[in-house]
Motif scaffolding. Structure first.
Motif, PDB file in Angstrom:
ATOM      1  N   LEU A  53       8.420   2.891 -22.001  1.00  0.00           N
ATOM      2  CA  LEU A  53       9.730   3.353 -21.444  1.00  0.00           C
ATOM      3  C   LEU A  53      10.321   2.461 -20.463  1.00  0.00           C
ATOM      4  CD1 LEU A  53       9.565   7.220 -21.432  1.00  0.00           C
ATOM      5  CD2 LEU A  53      10.828   5.889 -23.230  1.00  0.00           C
ATOM      6  N   SER A  54      11.371   1.670 -20.760  1.00  0.00           N
ATOM      7  CA  SER A  54      11.757   0.676 -19.696  1.00  0.00           C
ATOM      8  C   SER A  54      11.897   1.442 -18.451  1.00  0.00           C
ATOM      9  CB  SER A  54      13.008  -0.025 -20.242  1.00  0.00           C
ATOM     10  OG  SER A  54      14.047   1.098 -20.310  1.00  0.00           O
ATOM     11  N   ALA A  55      12.483   2.642 -18.083  1.00  0.00           N
ATOM     12  CA  ALA A  55      12.486   3.066 -16.914  1.00  0.00           C
ATOM     13  C   ALA A  55      11.205   3.561 -16.207  1.00  0.00           C
ATOM     14  CB  ALA A  55      13.262   4.562 -16.984  1.00  0.00           C
ATOM     15  N   VAL A  56      10.274   3.850 -16.925  1.00  0.00           N
ATOM     16  CA  VAL A  56       8.742   4.118 -16.256  1.00  0.00           C
ATOM     17  C   VAL A  56       8.164   2.708 -16.106  1.00  0.00           C
ATOM     18  CG1 VAL A  56       6.417   4.739 -16.958  1.00  0.00           C
ATOM     19  CG2 VAL A  56       8.398   6.178 -17.529  1.00  0.00           C
ATOM     20  N   TRP A  57       8.517   1.729 -16.717  1.00  0.00           N
ATOM     21  CA  TRP A  57       7.956   0.643 -16.740  1.00  0.00           C
ATOM     22  C   TRP A  57       8.365  -0.202 -15.252  1.00  0.00           C
ATOM     23  CZ3 TRP A  57       4.350  -3.100 -18.762  1.00  0.00           C
ATOM     24  CH2 TRP A  57       4.291  -4.311 -18.410  1.00  0.00           C
ATOM     25  N   ALA A  58       9.731  -0.102 -15.394  1.00  0.00           N
ATOM     26  CA  ALA A  58      10.515  -0.713 -14.126  1.00  0.00           C
ATOM     27  C   ALA A  58      10.129  -0.089 -12.821  1.00  0.00           C
ATOM     28  CB  ALA A  58      12.069  -0.723 -14.254  1.00  0.00           C
ATOM     29  N   CYS A  59      10.161   1.333 -12.824  1.00  0.00           N
ATOM     30  CA  CYS A  59       9.908   2.104 -11.709  1.00  0.00           C
ATOM     31  C   CYS A  59       8.497   1.886 -10.961  1.00  0.00           C
ATOM     32  CB  CYS A  59      10.216   3.579 -11.797  1.00  0.00           C
ATOM     33  SG  CYS A  59      11.831   3.946 -11.960  1.00  0.00           S
ATOM     34  N   ALA A  60       7.396   1.998 -12.033  1.00  0.00           N
ATOM     35  CA  ALA A  60       6.110   1.852 -11.775  1.00  0.00           C
ATOM     36  C   ALA A  60       5.611   0.353 -11.222  1.00  0.00           C
ATOM     37  CB  ALA A  60       5.146   2.147 -13.052  1.00  0.00           C
ATOM     38  N   TRP A  61       6.285  -0.668 -11.793  1.00  0.00           N
ATOM     39  CA  TRP A  61       5.799  -1.980 -11.659  1.00  0.00           C
ATOM     40  C   TRP A  61       6.614  -2.330 -10.044  1.00  0.00           C
ATOM     41  CZ3 TRP A  61       1.186  -3.657 -12.444  1.00  0.00           C
ATOM     42  CH2 TRP A  61       0.815  -3.495 -13.791  1.00  0.00           C
ATOM     43  N   ARG A  62       7.910  -1.631  -9.974  1.00  0.00           N
ATOM     44  CA  ARG A  62       8.586  -1.889  -8.716  1.00  0.00           C
ATOM     45  C   ARG A  62       7.788  -1.560  -7.433  1.00  0.00           C
ATOM     46  NH1 ARG A  62      15.076  -1.345  -8.110  1.00  0.00           N
ATOM     47  NH2 ARG A  62      14.813  -3.178  -9.704  1.00  0.00           N
ATOM     48  N   TYR A  63       7.122  -0.409  -7.572  1.00  0.00           N
ATOM     49  CA  TYR A  63       6.517   0.249  -6.479  1.00  0.00           C
ATOM     50  C   TYR A  63       5.214  -0.687  -6.301  1.00  0.00           C
ATOM     51  CZ  TYR A  63       9.115   4.907  -5.669  1.00  0.00           C
ATOM     52  OH  TYR A  63      10.075   5.466  -5.150  1.00  0.00           O
ATOM     53  N   ALA A  64       4.470  -0.948  -7.431  1.00  0.00           N
ATOM     54  CA  ALA A  64       3.161  -1.398  -7.278  1.00  0.00           C
ATOM     55  C   ALA A  64       3.429  -2.847  -6.637  1.00  0.00           C
ATOM     56  CB  ALA A  64       2.439  -1.582  -8.478  1.00  0.00           C
ATOM     57  N   LYS A  65       4.586  -3.612  -7.182  1.00  0.00           N
ATOM     58  CA  LYS A  65       4.204  -5.005  -6.605  1.00  0.00           C
ATOM     59  C   LYS A  65       5.194  -4.973  -5.351  1.00  0.00           C
ATOM     60  CE  LYS A  65       5.165  -7.094 -10.958  1.00  0.00           C
ATOM     61  NZ  LYS A  65       6.184  -8.249 -12.001  1.00  0.00           N
ATOM     62  N   THR A  66       5.952  -4.244  -4.695  1.00  0.00           N
ATOM     63  CA  THR A  66       6.471  -3.875  -3.408  1.00  0.00           C
ATOM     64  C   THR A  66       5.378  -3.742  -2.560  1.00  0.00           C
ATOM     65  OG1 THR A  66       8.587  -3.644  -4.466  1.00  0.00           O
ATOM     66  CG2 THR A  66       8.247  -3.170  -1.912  1.00  0.00           C
ATOM     67  N   ILE A  67       4.740  -2.482  -2.765  1.00  0.00           N
ATOM     68  CA  ILE A  67       3.707  -2.265  -1.821  1.00  0.00           C
ATOM     69  C   ILE A  67       2.414  -3.231  -1.806  1.00  0.00           C
ATOM     70  CG2 ILE A  67       1.968  -0.203  -1.383  1.00  0.00           C
ATOM     71  CD1 ILE A  67       4.004   1.719  -2.733  1.00  0.00           C
ATOM     72  N   SER A  68       2.208  -3.751  -2.914  1.00  0.00           N
ATOM     73  CA  SER A  68       0.919  -4.708  -2.852  1.00  0.00           C
ATOM     74  C   SER A  68       1.372  -5.964  -1.883  1.00  0.00           C
ATOM     75  CB  SER A  68       0.651  -5.070  -4.183  1.00  0.00           C
ATOM     76  OG  SER A  68       1.881  -5.706  -4.730  1.00  0.00           O
ATOM     77  N   THR A  69       2.464  -6.193  -1.911  1.00  0.00           N
ATOM     78  CA  THR A  69       2.880  -7.403  -1.024  1.00  0.00           C
ATOM     79  C   THR A  69       3.175  -7.146   0.427  1.00  0.00           C
ATOM     80  OG1 THR A  69       5.154  -7.263  -1.755  1.00  0.00           O
ATOM     81  CG2 THR A  69       3.825  -8.699  -2.992  1.00  0.00           C
ATOM     82  N   LEU A  70       3.034  -5.952   0.855  1.00  0.00           N
ATOM     83  CA  LEU A  70       3.272  -5.518   2.345  1.00  0.00           C
ATOM     84  C   LEU A  70       2.059  -5.682   3.140  1.00  0.00           C
ATOM     85  CD1 LEU A  70       5.288  -2.368   1.946  1.00  0.00           C
ATOM     86  CD2 LEU A  70       6.143  -4.605   2.407  1.00  0.00           C
ATOM     87  N   PRO A  71       1.967  -6.090   4.470  1.00  0.00           N
ATOM     88  CA  PRO A  71       0.678  -6.329   5.097  1.00  0.00           C
ATOM     89  C   PRO A  71      -0.048  -5.053   5.525  1.00  0.00           C
ATOM     90  CG  PRO A  71       2.655  -6.724   6.247  1.00  0.00           C
ATOM     91  CD  PRO A  71       3.089  -6.671   4.946  1.00  0.00           C
ATOM     92  N   LEU A  72      -1.134  -4.847   5.162  1.00  0.00           N
ATOM     93  CA  LEU A  72      -1.900  -3.805   5.568  1.00  0.00           C
ATOM     94  C   LEU A  72      -2.690  -4.223   6.965  1.00  0.00           C
ATOM     95  CD1 LEU A  72      -2.565  -0.735   5.204  1.00  0.00           C
ATOM     96  CD2 LEU A  72      -4.579  -1.347   3.397  1.00  0.00           C
ATOM     97  N   PHE A  73      -2.307  -3.633   8.132  1.00  0.00           N
ATOM     98  CA  PHE A  73      -2.973  -3.982   9.196  1.00  0.00           C
ATOM     99  C   PHE A  73      -3.923  -2.905   9.797  1.00  0.00           C
ATOM    100  CE2 PHE A  73      -1.008  -7.593   9.196  1.00  0.00           C
ATOM    101  CZ  PHE A  73       0.664  -7.825   9.507  1.00  0.00           C
ATOM    102  N   LEU A  74      -5.034  -3.158  10.567  1.00  0.00           N
ATOM    103  CA  LEU A  74      -5.967  -2.179  11.084  1.00  0.00           C
ATOM    104  C   LEU A  74      -5.713  -2.163  12.395  1.00  0.00           C
ATOM    105  CD1 LEU A  74      -8.377  -0.585  10.416  1.00  0.00           C
ATOM    106  CD2 LEU A  74      -9.928  -2.238  11.026  1.00  0.00           C
ATOM    107  N   TYR A  75      -5.294  -0.829  12.972  1.00  0.00           N
ATOM    108  CA  TYR A  75      -5.363  -0.449  14.472  1.00  0.00           C
ATOM    109  C   TYR A  75      -6.106   0.304  15.049  1.00  0.00           C
ATOM    110  CZ  TYR A  75      -0.298  -2.453  13.637  1.00  0.00           C
ATOM    111  OH  TYR A  75       0.531  -3.257  13.567  1.00  0.00           O
ATOM    112  N   GLN A  76      -6.440   0.152  16.301  1.00  0.00           N
ATOM    113  CA  GLN A  76      -7.284   0.946  17.106  1.00  0.00           C
ATOM    114  C   GLN A  76      -6.532   1.657  18.170  1.00  0.00           C
ATOM    115  OE1 GLN A  76     -10.406  -1.293  18.895  1.00  0.00           O
ATOM    116  NE2 GLN A  76     -11.720   0.752  19.178  1.00  0.00           N
ATOM    117  N   SER A  77      -7.030   3.107  18.292  1.00  0.00           N
ATOM    118  CA  SER A  77      -6.234   3.924  19.274  1.00  0.00           C
ATOM    119  C   SER A  77      -7.167   3.729  20.400  1.00  0.00           C
ATOM    120  CB  SER A  77      -5.990   5.265  18.616  1.00  0.00           C
ATOM    121  OG  SER A  77      -5.248   5.947  19.777  1.00  0.00           O
TER     122      SER A  77
END
Length: 222
Positions: free
Chosen positions: A73-97
């Motif tokens: 389904l084009s809607a499922v394909w577009a939504c799933a991969w948009r989330y995946a590609k967007t989040i995968s390119t965001l930096p994931l940093f490690l923080y210490q409190s």
């Protein structure tokens, strides 16, 4: 968090006679929990509350829907991969409190390299997190095995969520079984598995979007 499975008992109190619709559903609904529990015990002798992944779901119209079919389904394909590609390119940093009020970024911790640069020898951080998010979008959860040396995590090995079964062992709590070929399997405690749940009802097992959206998706496919 060990949980034991208990046999469900039903009690009947005097009252008005149930309607015809309730009489029709009552026998099946009263026996369903015990039938499911007994089936799980036959498959997994060590735990009666095993929850297998939802790889197929049938709509009311009789259409058998799978994640692969849903992606057509084009809607499922577009939504799933948009989330995946967007989040995968965001930096994931490690923080210490430090004092409970402020946090500082940590770059020299071994986990910082695993999460931000390269989770394992075969994948970049972007490809790893893309596969992780796709698992969350379709199956409701993503899983990876913690590869450890001397109790220290050195890599994350992603698991295909369609082959992961979550269950409770009465002796040592939550466990994950991974059977990619249906014959051989890996069985690990929760301390050795990195699990991220996108949707969950009980806090332990993922909720599949394919299962709960099967009727609307099947209508779109027909």
């Amino acid at each position: 968090m060990a949980r034991k499975a208990y046999r469900m008992l039903s009690t009947h109190m005097a009252g008005p006679r149930p309607g015809a619709l309730r009489q029709f559903y009552m026998p099946g609904m009263s026996s369903f929990p015990n039938m499911v529990r007994q089936t799980f015990y036959r498959l997994f002798q060590w735990g009666g509350q095993a929850v297998a992944p939802v790889n197929q779901s049938q709509s009311w119209g009789g259409v058998t829907l799978s994640p692969d079919l849903a992606l057509s389904l084009s809607a499922v394909w577009a939504c799933a991969w948009r989330y995946a590609k967007t989040i995968s390119t965001l930096p994931l940093f490690l923080y210490q409190s430090k004092d409970g009020a402020t946090s500082t970024r940590v770059t020299d911790h071994p986990l910082s390299r695993i999460l931000y640069e390269q989770p394992n020898a075969n994948m970049t951080a972007a490809s790893f997190w893309m596969s992780f998010v796709i698992g969350m979008m379709l199956w409701g959860g993503a899983f990876a095995r913690k590869l450890m040396i001397g109790g220290r995590v050195v890599a994350l090995e992603p698991w295909r969520p369609e082959f992961v079964t979550v269950y409770q062992n009465p002796d040592d709590g939550l466990r994950y079984r991974y059977a990619p070929n249906g014959v051989e399997y890996i069985d690990l405690p929760a301390s050795e598995v990195f699990a991220v749940l996108d949707q969950t009802i009980d806090g332990l097992t993922p909720v599949s979007r394919i299962k709960y959206g099967s009727n609307s998706m099947a209508d779109a496919l027909s």
